[in-house]
Design an enzyme around this catalytic site. Structure first.
Site, PDB file in Angstrom:
ATOM      1  N   SER A   1      -6.064  11.464  -1.058  1.00 57.55           N
ATOM      2  CA  SER A   1      -6.679  10.506  -1.974  1.00 57.55           C
ATOM      3  C   SER A   1      -7.232  11.122  -3.252  1.00 57.55           C
ATOM      4  CB  SER A   1      -7.792   9.754  -1.255  1.00 57.55           C
ATOM      5  OG  SER A   1      -8.826  10.652  -0.906  1.00 57.55           O
TER       6      SER A   1
ATOM      7  N   HIS B  59      -3.085   5.440   2.323  1.00 60.75           N
ATOM      8  CA  HIS B  59      -2.842   5.406   0.873  1.00 60.75           C
ATOM      9  C   HIS B  59      -1.354   5.413   0.530  1.00 60.75           C
ATOM     10  CE1 HIS B  59      -6.844   5.724  -0.925  1.00 60.75           C
ATOM     11  NE2 HIS B  59      -7.167   6.593   0.023  1.00 60.75           N
TER      12      HIS B  59
ATOM     13  N   LYS C  44      -6.188  -1.705   2.204  1.00 60.49           N
ATOM     14  CA  LYS C  44      -5.809  -1.148   0.898  1.00 60.49           C
ATOM     15  C   LYS C  44      -4.643  -1.965   0.327  1.00 60.49           C
ATOM     16  CE  LYS C  44      -8.002   3.304   1.426  1.00 60.49           C
ATOM     17  NZ  LYS C  44      -8.206   4.033   2.691  1.00 60.49           N
TER      18      LYS C  44
HETATM   19  C1  LIG Z   1      -9.215   4.305   3.722  1.00 57.32           C
HETATM   20  C2  LIG Z   1      -8.728   5.232   4.744  1.00 57.32           C
HETATM   21  C3  LIG Z   1      -9.054   5.060   6.096  1.00 57.32           C
HETATM   22  C4  LIG Z   1     -10.015   3.991   6.550  1.00 57.32           C
HETATM   23  O1  LIG Z   1      -9.405   2.748   6.556  1.00 57.32           O
HETATM   24  P1  LIG Z   1     -10.319   1.472   6.964  1.00 57.32           P
HETATM   25  O2  LIG Z   1      -9.322   0.490   7.465  1.00 57.32           O
HETATM   26  O3  LIG Z   1     -11.018   1.053   5.717  1.00 57.32           O
HETATM   27  O4  LIG Z   1     -11.250   1.931   8.020  1.00 57.32           O
HETATM   28  C5  LIG Z   1      -8.502   5.921   7.020  1.00 57.32           C
HETATM   29  N1  LIG Z   1      -7.684   6.927   6.648  1.00 57.32           N
HETATM   30  C6  LIG Z   1      -7.366   7.140   5.354  1.00 57.32           C
HETATM   31  C7  LIG Z   1      -6.441   8.253   4.994  1.00 57.32           C
HETATM   32  C8  LIG Z   1      -7.884   6.308   4.366  1.00 57.32           C
HETATM   33  O5  LIG Z   1      -7.573   6.532   3.090  1.00 57.32           O
END
Ligand SMILES: *Cc1c(COP(=O)(O)O)cnc(C)c1O
Length: 395
Positions: A182, A210, A241
């Site tokens: 990220s 992501h 996301k």
């Molecule tokens: C955002 C993210 C998560 C968490 O996802 P949620 O559904 O918001 O708990 C887990 N792993 C990665 C790599 C992320 O970027």
């Protein structure tokens, strides 16, 4: 008792503030989308994970409402007692089709998917080999499991090979990586990871939070990007996301693995089912993505346009194959000043510096969305150039 504890917390909070690490939340007065209202002013949002621009999509809103009418508001149960509706199975099947996997299990969040994936599958006899930049939820999941831990430097295949060699004593081995990291926006080298997994007899798990919806010719994630179908055993991902941005997570992959998670994964067994409205909108999300590649094509074109214009203007941008563009500034106070000046110009972005990124690697992270129109991108680029000239970043 609270008096002493209160004092302790106040001291800790003050220390966080003095270190400049205290997080203030800015209030958005409206839906999540490209142009948002913050403190009565319209700003363009370039820091949401709303990659496909679906967070305020009318079809998803309608699907959520329709599913509430058909299946109600809440489930008041975990899945295995009386919390599974036909539509939960429909969503799991849609996710399996999207990733070309055998089965899928839903969680309240990807944080839970990662928290509940290792402990049911591995014991103290096994090994987890994890990328150093993996998400906090993977790190927590690994902590909850007794398997021996190995860590390799971010996307460093030489180091991964060394760790795999060191882990040959264990019964089973699993390599775990984020699909897209990220902070830099780089994609994990899944083809090479799978080669090493085969050479050293390891399973492979990737967190597509992501990357799903973003990378690959039609946004199907890392296995589409690298053609590693059939070579990755476990994928985890989020509905929070690219896929509408509400809430919810999943693990998808081989049938027996998913079956074992349904039997033993604690965040699945002891936490509520995701609500019908979210299930309905998520099913609609995968329907939209199946119908055409229009949204994903727009995202790719937007990323390409933004990167090209920014590099032409003289900015230093990390190579990326995702929708994350790291505009490198290298200096921590500069990154904060820059982000504040951009907000004055109506551009909402976040500056990151140590310890979130390595020392001397301060940057502004720009997240591009299919929800951005050309005029939004142009306004963002113009603001970057204006502030860059004012702050002496552009020569
Ligand atoms: C955002 C993210 C998560 C968490 O996802 P949620 O559904 O918001 O708990 C887990 N792993 C990665 C790599 C992320 O970027």
């Amino acid at each position: 008792m609270y008096g002493k504890f209160k004092e302790h917390l106040q001291n800790e909070l003050n220390a966080i503030k003095e270190a400049g690490l205290y997080k203030n939340e800015r209030l958005i007065e409206g839906p999540q989308q490209a142009a948002i209202q913050v403190a009565g002013k319209e700003v363009l949002n370039f820091c949401a994970n709303n990659y496909l621009g679906l967070s305020n999509n009318p079809r998803l809103i309608k699907a959520a409402k329709d599913m509430m009418d058909r299946r109600g508001y809440g489930m008041s149960s975990v899945r295995f007692i009386c919390g599974t509706q036909d539509t939960h199975k429909e969503l799991e099947a849609a996710i399996s089709r999207f990733f070309k996997t055998e089965d899928t299990i839903l969680y309240a969040a990807c944080f839970d998917a990662n928290g509940g994936v290792f402990e049911p599958l591995l014991t103290a006899d096994d090994a987890i080999i994890s990328d150093a930049l993996n998400h906090a939820s993977i790190i927590d999941g690994v902590r909850l499991c007794k398997a021996k831990r190995y860590r390799y430097a971010n996307a460093d295949m030489e180091d991964l090979e060394k760790q795999l060699q060191a882990a040959q004593e264990q019964r089973f081995r699993i390599i775990v990586t984020d699909g897209v990291f990220s902070m830099d926006g780089n994609v994990a080298p899944m083809d090479k990871i799978c080669d090493l997994a085969e050479k050293y007899n390891a399973l492979v798990m990737v967190d597509e939070s992501h990357s799903a919806g973003v990378v690959g010719a039609t946004g199907r994630g890392v296995s589409e990007f690298y053609n590693t179908y059939g070579r990755v055993d476990i994928y985890t991902g989020t509905l929070g996301k690219a896929f509408g941005g509400a809430v919810g997570g999943f693990t998808t992959g081989r049938k027996e693995i998913i079956d074992m998670l349904r039997q033993r994964s604690r965040p699945y067994l002891f936490s509520n089912s995701i609500p019908p409205s979210v299930v309905g909108a998520a099913i609609e999300t995968f329907r939209i993505l199946d119908e055409s590649n229009e949204i994903h094509d727009k995202l790719v074109a937007n990323v390409e346009y933004f990167r090209t214009k920014m590099m032409e203007a003289g900015f230093d941008i990390k190579p990326t194959q995702s929708a994350i563009c790291a505009v490198m500034l290298y200096d921590a106070p500069l990154s904060q000043k820059y982000a504040a000046a951009l907000q004055e110009e109506g551009i909402y972005v976040t500056g990151f510096y140590y310890p979130v990124v390595p020392q001397g690697q301060a940057r502004i992270r720009v997240q591009i969305s299919a929800g951005h129109e050309r005029e939004h991108l142009d306004k963002c680029i113009a603001a970057f150039i204006k502030v860059g000239n004012e702050l002496g970043v552009l020569k």
